[in-house]
Design an enzyme around this catalytic site. Structure first.
Site, PDB file in Angstrom:
ATOM      1  N   ILE A 127     -23.143  22.205  -4.755  1.00  0.00           N
ATOM      2  CA  ILE A 127     -23.236  20.636  -5.598  1.00  0.00           C
ATOM      3  C   ILE A 127     -24.679  21.017  -4.837  1.00  0.00           C
ATOM      4  O   ILE A 127     -25.350  21.913  -4.226  1.00  0.00           O
ATOM      5  CB  ILE A 127     -23.494  19.564  -3.954  1.00  0.00           C
ATOM      6  CG1 ILE A 127     -23.660  18.061  -4.793  1.00  0.00           C
ATOM      7  CG2 ILE A 127     -23.311  19.812  -2.881  1.00  0.00           C
ATOM      8  CD1 ILE A 127     -22.664  17.148  -4.212  1.00  0.00           C
ATOM      9  N   SER A 128     -25.269  20.684  -6.168  1.00  0.00           N
ATOM     10  CA  SER A 128     -26.774  20.302  -6.482  1.00  0.00           C
ATOM     11  C   SER A 128     -27.210  21.769  -6.242  1.00  0.00           C
ATOM     12  O   SER A 128     -27.396  22.596  -7.221  1.00  0.00           O
ATOM     13  CB  SER A 128     -27.530  19.601  -5.693  1.00  0.00           C
ATOM     14  OG  SER A 128     -29.063  19.015  -5.715  1.00  0.00           O
TER      15      SER A 128
END
Length: 275
Positions: free
Chosen positions: A94-95
């Site tokens: 994520i990210s």
């Protein structure tokens, strides 16, 4: 705490000792985020094992003595899998961790079956978020100062999170990274981009998940990844900000589970290829 490739890392695993028809997930977290921030996702995917670790200087992992980069941390993650006795995994990120996930999947392609990229980009070749959000994103006070985080929450993570209890709930799971840990994470991806390599080196089936109200990593970046990755699909969470994994939890888990577990269409495609 485990010694992995010369580093001391805080490692969390779920259900690795339980029999499962599914590969475990190796998860790379967002910048400055500790294991607890994504533990609910590990709990929700109860049919499979789950592996995550705090980056050096984040959570309970000690500060790094020297800087690291995507290559060395992917190597470290692979060594961790060796120590756990795991050959193959599905990889998620994520990210900031989405960049790590991409790099791991290319560097250790033989160990990676499928890839899930959440609210992420191709690195330096990306459409930047709003200046207001990026300014606050670069400030480590977002982890250290609770009042600062809550005051700027919508700017940072989008109105998609709304006024739910997720704000304070998420804050309670975060532990501030050390200044060195935060700096080294920022430095890790400095100048890195996956864009030139993705069309040629990323062969795994890939699910790209983006929010259409993400002020930090705008949706355009997900569309760019989808263009570059040959075997990919893009899922957009309507009204989702940067933390749609929290605000749209049920939808997110359903999409991830369906992708990782495979669908009838996947089975028919595999049978056709075999024939």
């Amino acid at each position: 705490m485990q010694q992995v490739g010369g580093r001391t890392l805080r490692v969390a695993t779920w259900r690795l000792d339980e029999k499962s028809d599914h590969l475990p997930v190796l998860f790379f977290n967002g910048i400055g985020a500790n294991i607890e921030a994504v533990a609910p996702l590990a709990d929700a995917l109860s049919e499979r094992g789950f592996i995550m670790f705090d980056m050096p200087g984040v959570g309970e992992s000690p500060d790094p003595t020297i800087p690291y980069n995507p290559f060395t941390m992917s190597w470290t993650a692979s060594k961790l899998l060796d120590q756990l006795g795991i050959d193959d995994v599905d990889v998620m990120g994520i990210s900031w961790g989405g960049g790590m996930a991409q790099h791991f999947a290319m560097q250790h392609a033989a160990r990676t079956r499928r890839l899930v990229l959440i609210a992420t980009s191709a690195g330096m070749l990306m459409m930047p978020g709003s200046p207001k959000a990026l300014t606050k994103m670069a400030n480590p006070r977002r982890y250290i100062d609770t009042d600062y985080m809550l005051k700027n929450f919508e700017t940072l993570y989008g109105e998609g999170l709304g006024k739910s209890k997720g704000k304070k709930g998420h804050m309670s799971l975060l532990k501030p990274p050390s200044p060195r840990g935060y700096m080294y994470q920022l430095m890790c991806m400095l100048g890195w981009t996956s864009a030139p390599a993705l069309p040629f080196l990323l062969k795994q089936k890939t699910l790209i998940m983006m929010g259409d109200d993400d002020a930090i990593v705008p949706l355009t970046n997900g569309k760019f990844l989808s263009m570059l990755i040959p075997n990919s699909e893009l899922v957009v969470m309507e009204g989702g900000g940067h933390l749609f994994l929290l605000s749209h939890k049920e939808e997110s888990v359903k999409a991830i589970r369906g992708f990782l577990n495979g669908t009838a269409a996947d089975a028919e495609s595999n049978e056709a290829q075999a024939a």
